[in-house]
Design a protein around this motif. Structure first.
Motif, mmCIF file in Angstrom:
data_model
loop_
_atom_site.group_PDB
_atom_site.id
_atom_site.type_symbol
_atom_site.label_atom_id
_atom_site.label_comp_id
_atom_site.label_asym_id
_atom_site.label_seq_id
_atom_site.Cartn_x
_atom_site.Cartn_y
_atom_site.Cartn_z
ATOM 1 N N SER A 186 -15.470 10.160 5.107
ATOM 2 C CA SER A 186 -15.201 8.726 5.212
ATOM 3 C C SER A 186 -14.068 8.324 4.272
ATOM 4 O O SER A 186 -13.598 9.108 3.440
ATOM 5 C CB SER A 186 -16.469 7.922 4.902
ATOM 6 O OG SER A 186 -16.830 8.090 3.545
ATOM 7 N N PHE A 187 -13.643 7.093 4.371
ATOM 8 C CA PHE A 187 -12.531 6.593 3.556
ATOM 9 C C PHE A 187 -12.911 6.565 2.079
ATOM 10 O O PHE A 187 -12.082 6.896 1.217
ATOM 11 C CB PHE A 187 -12.132 5.205 4.049
ATOM 12 C CG PHE A 187 -10.932 4.659 3.319
ATOM 13 C CD1 PHE A 187 -9.669 5.185 3.542
ATOM 14 C CD2 PHE A 187 -11.064 3.630 2.388
ATOM 15 C CE1 PHE A 187 -8.572 4.692 2.877
ATOM 16 C CE2 PHE A 187 -9.956 3.141 1.711
ATOM 17 C CZ PHE A 187 -8.712 3.671 1.958
ATOM 18 N N SER A 188 -14.122 6.194 1.755
ATOM 19 C CA SER A 188 -14.547 6.135 0.337
ATOM 20 C C SER A 188 -14.569 7.531 -0.267
ATOM 21 O O SER A 188 -14.198 7.709 -1.446
ATOM 22 C CB SER A 188 -15.922 5.489 0.224
ATOM 23 O OG SER A 188 -16.892 6.233 0.946
ATOM 24 N N GLU A 189 -14.944 8.553 0.497
ATOM 25 C CA GLU A 189 -14.932 9.927 -0.007
ATOM 26 C C GLU A 189 -13.502 10.397 -0.236
ATOM 27 O O GLU A 189 -13.215 11.112 -1.205
ATOM 28 C CB GLU A 189 -15.656 10.849 0.962
ATOM 29 C CG GLU A 189 -17.154 10.607 1.019
ATOM 30 C CD GLU A 189 -17.850 11.372 2.129
ATOM 31 O OE1 GLU A 189 -17.161 11.888 3.043
ATOM 32 O OE2 GLU A 189 -19.087 11.437 2.086
ATOM 33 N N ILE B 294 -11.853 11.681 -3.822
ATOM 34 C CA ILE B 294 -11.117 12.932 -3.962
ATOM 35 C C ILE B 294 -9.719 12.658 -4.514
ATOM 36 O O ILE B 294 -9.205 13.392 -5.372
ATOM 37 C CB ILE B 294 -11.054 13.676 -2.623
ATOM 38 C CG1 ILE B 294 -12.450 14.157 -2.220
ATOM 39 C CG2 ILE B 294 -10.084 14.846 -2.682
ATOM 40 C CD1 ILE B 294 -12.534 14.723 -0.830
ATOM 41 N N GLY B 295 -9.069 11.585 -4.048
ATOM 42 C CA GLY B 295 -7.729 11.228 -4.528
ATOM 43 C C GLY B 295 -7.731 10.866 -6.005
ATOM 44 O O GLY B 295 -6.829 11.277 -6.757
#
Length: 155
Positions: free
Chosen positions: A5-8, A12-13
């Motif tokens: 998902s976007f939050s994951e 990571i970023g």
């Protein structure tokens, strides 16, 4: 491929920014992008190769089925043709046999000829010519003399 998902991705970023540092992060991101693109292309090529092999196997199976069907149709057509030939030849053979028997009955000493020109000559030689019925001659009577013109009577 992976369900991220976007939050994951943001997590990571942020971790990559802290660990790698802001100077090397764009270079590492580009390298990771290239590697992911290559992996996707490799996976799609493997999928297409597998699909091609499946299609070739299906085409081969279809080809074999069509050849079997063609062989069965060919054998059925050959049997039908042989049945038709037999059906046509049976009356012809019986007629030939009857004709040969009739020929031998008419002229038992003459051998049947095999040449087409000789058969016509033999047939005409074997068959007697029809004779005209005999008509009795009419007797000459005095009536015929009486009905003749008078000039003939005087002569």
């Amino acid at each position: 491929m992976f369900d991220v998902s976007f939050s994951e991705l943001m997590l990571i970023g942020v971790i990559a920014l802290i660990v790698i540092g802001p100077e090397r992060l764009p270079k590492v991101a580009r390298t990771v992008g290239h590697l992911l693109g290559r992996a996707q292309r490799y996976v799609s090529e493997v999928k297409s190769d597998i699909q091609r092999e499946i299609d070739l196997k299906e085409i081969g199976d279809i080809k074999n089925q069509m050849q079997d069907a063609a062989r069965s149709v060919e054998t059925s057509m050959q049997s039908s043709v042989s049945d038709l030939k037999a059906a046509v030849n049976e009356p012809t053979d019986s007629l030939r046999q009857a004709l040969d028997e009739a020929r031998t009955a008419v002229t038992p000493t003459a051998a049947p000829s095999t040449a087409p020109g000789d058969a016509a000559a033999d047939d005409t030689a074997r068959i007697p010519a029809p004779q005209a019925p005999e008509v009795p001659a009419a007797p000459v009577t005095d009536q015929a003399a009486e009905t003749a013109p008078s000039s003939e009577k005087q002569a």
